[in-house]
Design a protein around this motif. Structure first.
Motif, PDB file in Angstrom:
ATOM      1  N   LEU A 182      18.612   4.897  -3.312  1.00 34.55           N
ATOM      2  CA  LEU A 182      17.391   5.376  -3.942  1.00 34.55           C
ATOM      3  C   LEU A 182      16.459   5.959  -2.885  1.00 34.55           C
ATOM      4  O   LEU A 182      15.937   5.232  -2.038  1.00 34.55           O
ATOM      5  N   ASP A 183      16.265   7.271  -2.928  1.00 34.22           N
ATOM      6  CA  ASP A 183      15.307   7.945  -2.060  1.00 34.22           C
ATOM      7  C   ASP A 183      13.946   7.835  -2.731  1.00 34.22           C
ATOM      8  O   ASP A 183      13.715   8.416  -3.793  1.00 34.22           O
ATOM      9  N   THR A 184      13.031   7.103  -2.136  1.00 33.79           N
ATOM     10  CA  THR A 184      11.745   6.807  -2.774  1.00 33.79           C
ATOM     11  C   THR A 184      10.674   7.864  -2.525  1.00 33.79           C
ATOM     12  O   THR A 184       9.547   7.709  -2.991  1.00 33.79           O
ATOM     13  N   GLU A 185      11.001   8.937  -1.831  1.00 29.34           N
ATOM     14  CA  GLU A 185      10.016   9.996  -1.534  1.00 29.34           C
ATOM     15  C   GLU A 185       9.292  10.504  -2.783  1.00 29.34           C
ATOM     16  O   GLU A 185       8.064  10.647  -2.775  1.00 29.34           O
ATOM     17  N   PRO A 186      10.005  10.797  -3.899  1.00 26.84           N
ATOM     18  CA  PRO A 186       9.305  11.322  -5.078  1.00 26.84           C
ATOM     19  C   PRO A 186       8.227  10.396  -5.643  1.00 26.84           C
ATOM     20  O   PRO A 186       7.305  10.856  -6.315  1.00 26.84           O
ATOM     21  N   LEU A 187       8.308   9.095  -5.374  1.00 31.12           N
ATOM     22  CA  LEU A 187       7.310   8.162  -5.900  1.00 31.12           C
ATOM     23  C   LEU A 187       5.906   8.473  -5.417  1.00 31.12           C
ATOM     24  O   LEU A 187       4.923   8.134  -6.084  1.00 31.12           O
ATOM     25  N   LYS A 188       5.794   9.137  -4.278  1.00 34.96           N
ATOM     26  CA  LYS A 188       4.479   9.503  -3.741  1.00 34.96           C
ATOM     27  C   LYS A 188       3.721  10.409  -4.722  1.00 34.96           C
ATOM     28  O   LYS A 188       2.500  10.422  -4.726  1.00 34.96           O
ATOM     29  N   ASN A 189       4.465  11.162  -5.536  1.00 29.01           N
ATOM     30  CA  ASN A 189       3.854  12.090  -6.483  1.00 29.01           C
ATOM     31  C   ASN A 189       3.272  11.403  -7.710  1.00 29.01           C
ATOM     32  O   ASN A 189       2.499  12.030  -8.452  1.00 29.01           O
ATOM     33  N   TRP A 190       3.677  10.144  -7.969  1.00 28.55           N
ATOM     34  CA  TRP A 190       3.314   9.490  -9.233  1.00 28.55           C
ATOM     35  C   TRP A 190       2.510   8.203  -9.028  1.00 28.55           C
ATOM     36  O   TRP A 190       2.556   7.291  -9.825  1.00 28.55           O
ATOM     37  N   THR A 191       1.787   8.163  -7.921  1.00 27.28           N
ATOM     38  CA  THR A 191       0.928   7.018  -7.626  1.00 27.28           C
ATOM     39  C   THR A 191      -0.453   7.557  -7.310  1.00 27.28           C
ATOM     40  O   THR A 191      -0.592   8.517  -6.569  1.00 27.28           O
ATOM     41  N   ARG A 192      -1.462   6.925  -7.885  1.00 25.75           N
ATOM     42  CA  ARG A 192      -2.812   7.440  -7.600  1.00 25.75           C
ATOM     43  C   ARG A 192      -3.381   6.799  -6.374  1.00 25.75           C
ATOM     44  O   ARG A 192      -2.969   5.812  -5.873  1.00 25.75           O
TER      45      ARG A 192
END
Length: 193
Positions: free
Chosen positions: A183-193
């Motif tokens: 699981l590459d967690t990089e995209p999660l940065k886009n969906w956290t305020r």
């Protein structure tokens, strides 16, 4: 109530209460973890997007397995608790015919994405890992939007998860067997305020 006649919330009573609550438009989702009635915040747009993203990754890894969103599960040692994880990873068709509250057999991983409410610390970081480990669910994935970390709990021993791997957003983490997904967690940065 008179002394000696205190009512205790049982699983049957909880499930009936939950069934009635679901008939009310915009009713909260109820959970019953470790004998405590709780309210699960409905998914916000980013939380829903995270589950959609994980669903796609899970299907790409193995189209015979699915990440079921918000399927109610009977949990804990004696299956006398009820949780509604944001995602339950299992073979396609695992929950067919089981209704609102399904047994945990066949669940390979549960996923929770923290909400921005006051109960998230107690519920998602303390009570649910213990309950899911007691249930024997092999992997608990916590996407913690407060700390911008992903926690992968594995190796349940019947009381707790023996292994917890924590990585900050942006790192890759392995969801261990029986999940077996990087699981590459990089995209999660886009969906956290």
């Amino acid at each position: 109530m008179s002394k000696g006649r205190d009512r205790v919330l049982t699983q049957d009573v909880f499930e009936e209460l939950s069934r009635h609550a679901q008939r009310i438009e915009e009713a909260p989702w109820l959970e019953f973890v470790h004998g405590k009635l709780g309210v699960k915040a409905p998914p916000d747009g980013n939380r829903g997007r995270i589950i959609a993203w994980l669903t796609r990754l899970c299907m790409q890894a193995d189209p015979d397995r699915w990440l079921y969103a918000n399927q109610g599960l009977r949990i804990e040692t004696d299956r006398e608790g009820n949780a509604r994880p944001d995602g339950s990873f299992a073979l396609s068709g695992t929950f067919a015919g089981q209704g609102e509250w399904a047994g945990p057999d066949g669940v390979l991983m549960v996923v929770e994405v923290t909400s921005y409410d006051e109960d998230t610390d107690r519920r998602d970081r303390v009570e649910k890992p213990r309950a899911y480990a007691e249930t024997g669910i092999p992997v608990y994935l916590l996407i913690d939007r407060d700390s911008c970390e992903v926690k992968v709990h594995s190796q349940p021993d019947g009381a707790r998860y023996e292994q917890v791997v924590t990585v900050p957003y942006g790192k890759t983490v392995t969801l261990p067997d029986p999940v077996g997904i990087e699981l590459d967690t990089e995209p999660l940065k886009n969906w956290t305020r």
